[in-house]
Write a protein that holds these residues in place. Sequence first.
Motif, mmCIF file in Angstrom:
data_model
loop_
_atom_site.group_PDB
_atom_site.id
_atom_site.type_symbol
_atom_site.label_atom_id
_atom_site.label_comp_id
_atom_site.label_asym_id
_atom_site.label_seq_id
_atom_site.Cartn_x
_atom_site.Cartn_y
_atom_site.Cartn_z
ATOM 1 N N THR A 133 -6.657 -6.309 -0.672
ATOM 2 C CA THR A 133 -5.178 -5.644 -0.723
ATOM 3 C C THR A 133 -5.240 -4.681 -1.638
ATOM 4 O O THR A 133 -5.537 -4.776 -2.962
ATOM 5 C CB THR A 133 -4.266 -6.747 -1.012
ATOM 6 O OG1 THR A 133 -4.104 -7.978 -0.102
ATOM 7 C CG2 THR A 133 -2.534 -6.260 -0.996
ATOM 8 N N GLY A 134 -4.712 -3.249 -1.515
ATOM 9 C CA GLY A 134 -4.546 -2.310 -2.065
ATOM 10 C C GLY A 134 -5.550 -1.414 -2.379
ATOM 11 O O GLY A 134 -5.609 -0.188 -3.095
ATOM 12 N N LYS B 137 -8.798 0.292 -6.360
ATOM 13 C CA LYS B 137 -7.550 -0.125 -6.218
ATOM 14 C C LYS B 137 -6.925 0.264 -7.613
ATOM 15 O O LYS B 137 -7.446 0.290 -8.639
ATOM 16 C CB LYS B 137 -7.368 -1.758 -6.024
ATOM 17 C CG LYS B 137 -5.935 -2.126 -6.278
ATOM 18 C CD LYS B 137 -5.888 -3.278 -6.004
ATOM 19 C CE LYS B 137 -6.441 -4.335 -6.999
ATOM 20 N NZ LYS B 137 -6.419 -5.750 -6.866
#
Length: 470
Positions: free
Chosen positions: A275-276, A468
Amino acid sequence: MNPLQFHICTLALLLLSASTLSAAEPFSGKATDYHGYQRYDMTVGGCKAWVVAPKQPAGGNPWIWRAEFFDHAPQVDLALLARGYHLAFITVGNTFGCPDAMKHWDAFYEVLTTRHGLAADPVLEGLSRGGLYVCNWASAHPYSVGCILLDNAVLDFKSWPGGKGAGPGSKRDWEKLLGDYHFRDEAEALAYQLNPIDNLAPLAAARVPIYFLYGDADEVVPFPENGQLGFARYEKLGGPAKLHLKPGGKHHPHGLDDPTPSVAYVMAATGQDETGFVPLLPSDDLAGWVEDQHDFYKRDHPNTKTWRLADGVLTCDGSTGNCGFLRYQEKLGNFTLRCEYQLSAGGNSGVGLLAPVPYTTLNPNTLPSNVGLELQLFDDQASTPSEQGNGSFYNKLAPREKIAQPAGRWHALEIEFAWPRLRARIDRHIVQDVNLETEAILASRSREGYLSLQNHGHDIQFRRLRIKRD
């Protein structure tokens, strides 16, 4: 390296050549169907083996390596295939994880990681006697393992097939095991100290996550002698572990009808929470990157490119006689960088961090190792950590431990920066974990700067660079 060493590397390269690193090969040959996925068969060291490919590989090309009983209770395998993991298997006969079998595992690992570009740290899955294989291989290569799944797994061959505890064992399998391990007699087998149950310390030292999935009423592989004792010993050693107990569960059935808990454990342990994260090499044209070469080299070789990107693999050609940095054109503040890299024999490179200005020719005040930091990536043979060794912040801080990493093999790298903390991991080693405000030698480092990859005149490859921004 120091500025003089760095600036004269062009002359040295006129006399030296580096070995060539090759890009990952796709799986080839006839593909057959496996639950809707493509299975590719091969032969490695005389052993039949195969890989099942996901429809869309996950970032980092993770994979799960099943030991024994392929396609039996495949719930977790299918769930991970759906999430982008490859599934691998090699047939080494019913040999109980003996040293001869482990040599075939070594060869298969090299083929999958070096030739085909799978991740350097697979998930190992051991059902029943498969526990002997995965634990023995993992204990010999603890920093090449993402995590281990044990499913009613044998951790002590004295328990099964030896039958020296509460279970009946298997006389035929016990006799075969004695031969496969080349034991002179049963007494030598009973005194063996490398049974998984007695050899967990290397895994705990490397902090390899282990998921213990066991039925507490197993009549074949008794839980008290295997899973229960193994979990207790591993926790005492400080190893990260989870015990998932199936109350009243016998040896069969294996797995879970709903593999969600196992899958969640694997995903967390192997860093697949992406995620990210966004790719830093989204195409094959190096958009967003600038090559900071020596001015005289650019003048004399205007059309020569040191860095090339093909099929997702970024390669530095050390034979060009150039030195410098490939710099990401945006300055970065807090971030997490993940990638894999592969050095040639004797190779020297690094990752420049937090440099406030780009590198310019013969100006030591622009070297990332001077004005920012350089995480050294080096195929060195030093026996102790040093300020110029692999995993060091070059000429500033030695790594927390000396790590031996074979050249020609992919290694995982993660760098986390959240001011003022900077942490770096190579494979499963935390090589740096510093506070930039309190570490005197790193004082006055910037809160943001350029990220760069060093060309020190040696072949090196990077792949799966992703970041990220925090």
